[in-house]
Scaffold this motif. Sequence first.
Motif, PDB file in Angstrom:
ATOM      1  N   ARG A 340       0.875  -1.280  -0.170  1.00 57.36           N
ATOM      2  CA  ARG A 340      -0.145  -0.100   0.142  1.00 57.36           C
ATOM      3  C   ARG A 340       1.278   1.267   0.158  1.00 57.36           C
ATOM      4  O   ARG A 340       0.202   2.197   0.099  1.00 57.36           O
ATOM      5  N   MET A 341       2.113   1.016   0.016  1.00 55.64           N
ATOM      6  CA  MET A 341       3.553   2.663  -0.228  1.00 55.64           C
ATOM      7  C   MET A 341       4.416   2.368  -1.424  1.00 55.64           C
ATOM      8  O   MET A 341       4.438   0.885  -1.341  1.00 55.64           O
ATOM      9  N   LYS A 342       5.231   3.017  -1.222  1.00 59.38           N
ATOM     10  CA  LYS A 342       5.715   3.815  -2.486  1.00 59.38           C
ATOM     11  C   LYS A 342       6.990   3.733  -2.251  1.00 59.38           C
ATOM     12  O   LYS A 342       7.279   4.916  -1.013  1.00 59.38           O
ATOM     13  N   LYS A 343       8.143   3.414  -2.994  1.00 54.01           N
ATOM     14  CA  LYS A 343       9.638   4.177  -2.367  1.00 54.01           C
ATOM     15  C   LYS A 343       9.715   5.650  -2.195  1.00 54.01           C
ATOM     16  O   LYS A 343       8.923   6.646  -3.100  1.00 54.01           O
ATOM     17  N   GLY A 344      10.032   6.479  -1.426  1.00 49.60           N
ATOM     18  CA  GLY A 344       9.609   7.562  -0.817  1.00 49.60           C
ATOM     19  C   GLY A 344       8.822   7.667  -0.044  1.00 49.60           C
ATOM     20  O   GLY A 344       8.464   9.309   0.175  1.00 49.60           O
ATOM     21  N   GLU A 345       8.029   7.052   0.274  1.00 47.49           N
ATOM     22  CA  GLU A 345       6.656   7.406   1.148  1.00 47.49           C
ATOM     23  C   GLU A 345       7.262   7.226   2.492  1.00 47.49           C
ATOM     24  O   GLU A 345       8.093   6.030   2.278  1.00 47.49           O
ATOM     25  N   PRO A 346       7.109   8.035   3.426  1.00 46.51           N
ATOM     26  CA  PRO A 346       6.714   7.503   4.795  1.00 46.51           C
ATOM     27  C   PRO A 346       6.055   5.449   5.228  1.00 46.51           C
ATOM     28  O   PRO A 346       5.703   5.502   4.944  1.00 46.51           O
ATOM     29  N   PHE A 347       7.142   5.405   5.718  1.00 45.54           N
ATOM     30  CA  PHE A 347       6.349   4.071   6.652  1.00 45.54           C
ATOM     31  C   PHE A 347       5.011   4.101   7.403  1.00 45.54           C
ATOM     32  O   PHE A 347       5.153   4.877   8.006  1.00 45.54           O
ATOM     33  N   ASN A 348       4.145   3.315   6.748  1.00 44.52           N
ATOM     34  CA  ASN A 348       2.770   3.293   7.622  1.00 44.52           C
ATOM     35  C   ASN A 348       2.351   1.452   8.370  1.00 44.52           C
ATOM     36  O   ASN A 348       2.769   1.107   7.663  1.00 44.52           O
ATOM     37  N   ALA A 349       2.479   1.355   9.091  1.00 44.15           N
ATOM     38  CA  ALA A 349       2.049   0.320   9.587  1.00 44.15           C
ATOM     39  C   ALA A 349       0.685  -0.284   9.304  1.00 44.15           C
ATOM     40  O   ALA A 349       0.362  -1.445   9.248  1.00 44.15           O
ATOM     41  N   LYS A 350      -0.228   0.599   9.566  1.00 44.38           N
ATOM     42  CA  LYS A 350      -1.284   0.115   9.115  1.00 44.38           C
ATOM     43  C   LYS A 350      -1.679  -0.126   7.582  1.00 44.38           C
ATOM     44  O   LYS A 350      -2.197  -1.422   7.321  1.00 44.38           O
ATOM     45  N   LYS A 351      -0.812   0.712   6.497  1.00 42.04           N
ATOM     46  CA  LYS A 351      -0.754  -0.108   5.542  1.00 42.04           C
ATOM     47  C   LYS A 351      -0.279  -1.772   5.017  1.00 42.04           C
ATOM     48  O   LYS A 351      -0.490  -2.239   4.462  1.00 42.04           O
ATOM     49  N   ALA A 352       0.925  -1.179   6.214  1.00 47.59           N
ATOM     50  CA  ALA A 352       2.098  -2.532   6.186  1.00 47.59           C
ATOM     51  C   ALA A 352       0.872  -4.039   6.431  1.00 47.59           C
ATOM     52  O   ALA A 352       1.211  -4.526   5.469  1.00 47.59           O
ATOM     53  N   ARG A 353       0.079  -3.382   7.378  1.00 49.98           N
ATOM     54  CA  ARG A 353      -0.466  -4.804   7.349  1.00 49.98           C
ATOM     55  C   ARG A 353      -1.549  -5.017   6.498  1.00 49.98           C
ATOM     56  O   ARG A 353      -1.702  -6.319   6.397  1.00 49.98           O
ATOM     57  N   ARG A 354      -2.510  -4.159   6.348  1.00 50.21           N
ATOM     58  CA  ARG A 354      -3.306  -4.275   5.054  1.00 50.21           C
ATOM     59  C   ARG A 354      -2.567  -4.867   3.555  1.00 50.21           C
ATOM     60  O   ARG A 354      -3.195  -5.982   3.055  1.00 50.21           O
ATOM     61  N   ALA A 355      -1.502  -4.382   3.382  1.00 51.87           N
ATOM     62  CA  ALA A 355      -0.316  -5.262   2.513  1.00 51.87           C
ATOM     63  C   ALA A 355       0.188  -6.883   2.549  1.00 51.87           C
ATOM     64  O   ALA A 355      -0.387  -7.073   1.385  1.00 51.87           O
ATOM     65  N   MET A 356       0.200  -7.001   3.818  1.00 51.42           N
ATOM     66  CA  MET A 356       0.701  -8.431   3.911  1.00 51.42           C
ATOM     67  C   MET A 356      -1.165  -9.336   3.624  1.00 51.42           C
ATOM     68  O   MET A 356      -0.889 -10.429   3.548  1.00 51.42           O
ATOM     69  N   GLN A 357      -1.812  -8.765   4.435  1.00 45.90           N
ATOM     70  CA  GLN A 357      -3.180  -9.343   4.292  1.00 45.90           C
ATOM     71  C   GLN A 357      -3.356  -9.638   2.834  1.00 45.90           C
ATOM     72  O   GLN A 357      -3.821 -10.172   1.811  1.00 45.90           O
ATOM     73  N   LYS A 358      -3.156  -8.683   1.942  1.00 48.09           N
ATOM     74  CA  LYS A 358      -3.519  -8.358   0.496  1.00 48.09           C
ATOM     75  C   LYS A 358      -2.806  -9.641   0.032  1.00 48.09           C
ATOM     76  O   LYS A 358      -2.980 -10.352  -1.058  1.00 48.09           O
TER      77      LYS A 358
END
Length: 739
Positions: A340-358
């Motif tokens: 849910r994130m791209k290079k150059g963007e701040p890391f977001n734990a909520k988006k990371a958890r969603r990405a793991m689900q995806k």
Amino acid sequence: MKKHVNWRQLSVAVLASLAMTTPVYAAEVTHSQEVELGNHKTVPKEGQGIGTIEVVPESQAVTQPAGTEASAGAAAAEEEQPKYREVRRNGVTYIEKVGKKKLEQEREKAQADEEQLEARMTQQKEIQEAQSKQLPGRSILQQSVLSDYDISSQEDQYAKIAKDSAPFIGKTVTKVTLEGAAHEDTGKLADVLKMPAGTKFTKEGLQDDIRALYETGWFYDIKPVFRQVPEGVQITYQLEENPVLTDLDIEGNTVISTGDIKKELDLPLGKVLNSRDVNIGARKVESLYNQQGYILAKVADVRMQPDGRLIVQVAEGVIEDFRVKGNTKTKDYVVIREMRMKKGEPFNAKKARRAMQKIYNLGFFEDVNIRLNPGQMPNTVSVEVSVVETSTGTFGIGAGYSDADGFLGMVSIGDKNFMGTGDSVSARWEFGGDSETKANFEVSYVKPWIDDKETTAGFTFYNMTNEYVDYNRDGDEIARYYKKRTGEELFFSRVTDNEFITNSITLKNRDDKYKKPVSGYGTQWFEAGENGYDNIHEYPDDYNWDKNERMKKNFGTTRSITFARTLDTRDNIYDPREGKRTAYSVEVASFGGDFNFQKYMADYRYYYRMGKDNVWALNLGAGYANGDMPLSQRFSVGGSDVLRGYKDDQFKGNSMVKGSLEFRYPIIKKVQGVFFTDAGYAWSKEYGESNFDLGKIKNSVGIGLRINSPLGPIKLDYGYRLESSDRGGRFHFSFGGQF
């Protein structure tokens, strides 16, 4: 000018000339390690592996011995001649003949390696410069978050104070004076001191008092001055007040607005700055970031300028790159594009958890983990996605024989991660049998990303003839026949700005044809003549049409467009434990087909985790249609998916409601138990039923098993009908996941 002979090189040259008449495997060399190669020379490094060659720049090449000068033509001719050099393999040195092409390749490779090394050195230099860069002004953050530069400066100052105060340790403090506190009552400041007049002077006491004065937040520098008197020592604290705050600048913020950050800092302009308030505000800013999922964000530094301007520098923890680990079949981009994130963007734990689900919901992996590694640049991270792949390909083959159909065969093949691209492909072919079923096939293809906006496209082609059964309201069989289903479907879907919502459109062109009855099953409704079917169903008199009219009403071409919108927040689409799924669809049929209708559907699913592994699952749905629909397009209730305990598709109609409540609990690994209750009905105007007449709803209860087998999910349920006039049970066995 006469050139000096290099005797070491000369010995190698002589040896090389001898090697022209000697087999290379017999020429062991133990002295020279340098051989001229055109304008470069090779110098094998001590301890290097086989074939390792270092190319020395031309400016450092060893000159030729005296007497070797030649004309330009001779030099060109010599260039065309093969060269000889030493190589060492398995502890033995050989003379190797090298062609011009190979030398050129080695020079190009060496040049590329040199450029790569230079690029790495340049990058490291930039990193070091970035790490050592300091903002102007003085940092006023607490020492726990100060930079190494500021901590070092502070330690130097403390060391000087310790040296100056050493002669007075143990003496009596006779007087303590505070100088420079223009805005704060010195009496109140004196109250924080733990080493006032009349106490013994100690190193620890001095440190505590300096720390206490700093912690008031009003001063950016404190210098104690000691004066020896006959009675002991007098201490004067020279206090440097923070300036009046004139302006506030925020740097480095991209995801939270400057206004919101200033609001959290809550620092009034036009008043003397208090560094304690700054530190409290900095923690509030970090908490604000953390609440939104930016767990790596921090206030990296706060600097006060001489003119009263405060610079607050925010480091948001930017993603430097993504790396995928553990994948052997799946392409890296298939995993990375689900982030849910791209290079150059701040890391977001909520988006990371969603990405793991995806990523897990792709169905390609048994396990998915995300690890954060420090990036090369300051305040950056490298996101490492670690996966464990599972089998995604399927292959099936089967055969059988019957007196009616003869030999039957089936081959199916598919892969939901075709060639590691994430595309889904499946094909099924049935052969043999009678003339009606000898050439069945179905092919589908789905590409989940046709652009960078997560647009999915897919198509299905089919030509299938299968056996179908129709029932009346009492569950009595009224028709068993072969129906040929041919057509194609094309669909597109796209994720909206809300990543949990997807819009889709499906184009369908389908033709259903009645072929013939299945022999040996008595009277068939579609075969009976006018009024010849009254003894096997209870249709009202208004619907006593003849055979041809029945055929026309139930078989033909359907051409439709379906629009759908889906909200899906489930944590796992294969075995959900939490979240919900809501779907709405509208299907419009006409467009030159044989049927004209509008079909509306709504489906709601909710999952609630109770304890660690127990789950309550709820499914509610309803549908309504205008116009005349063929059997294949009507709502159906009954069977393994909806209203267990009843026959498959026992109730068909133009309106429908359904409901299921399940309690799911683990039994052993890969086996899950289920208690359920179902309710539902489909109302048909052909039976004279009113839409949504709740008095006709059927109910059932039951138990079941869910088995995660190598062939895929297996469902085994036993449903018991609760209707007083039709109590009884029925087993249901099917492949596929649960709702």
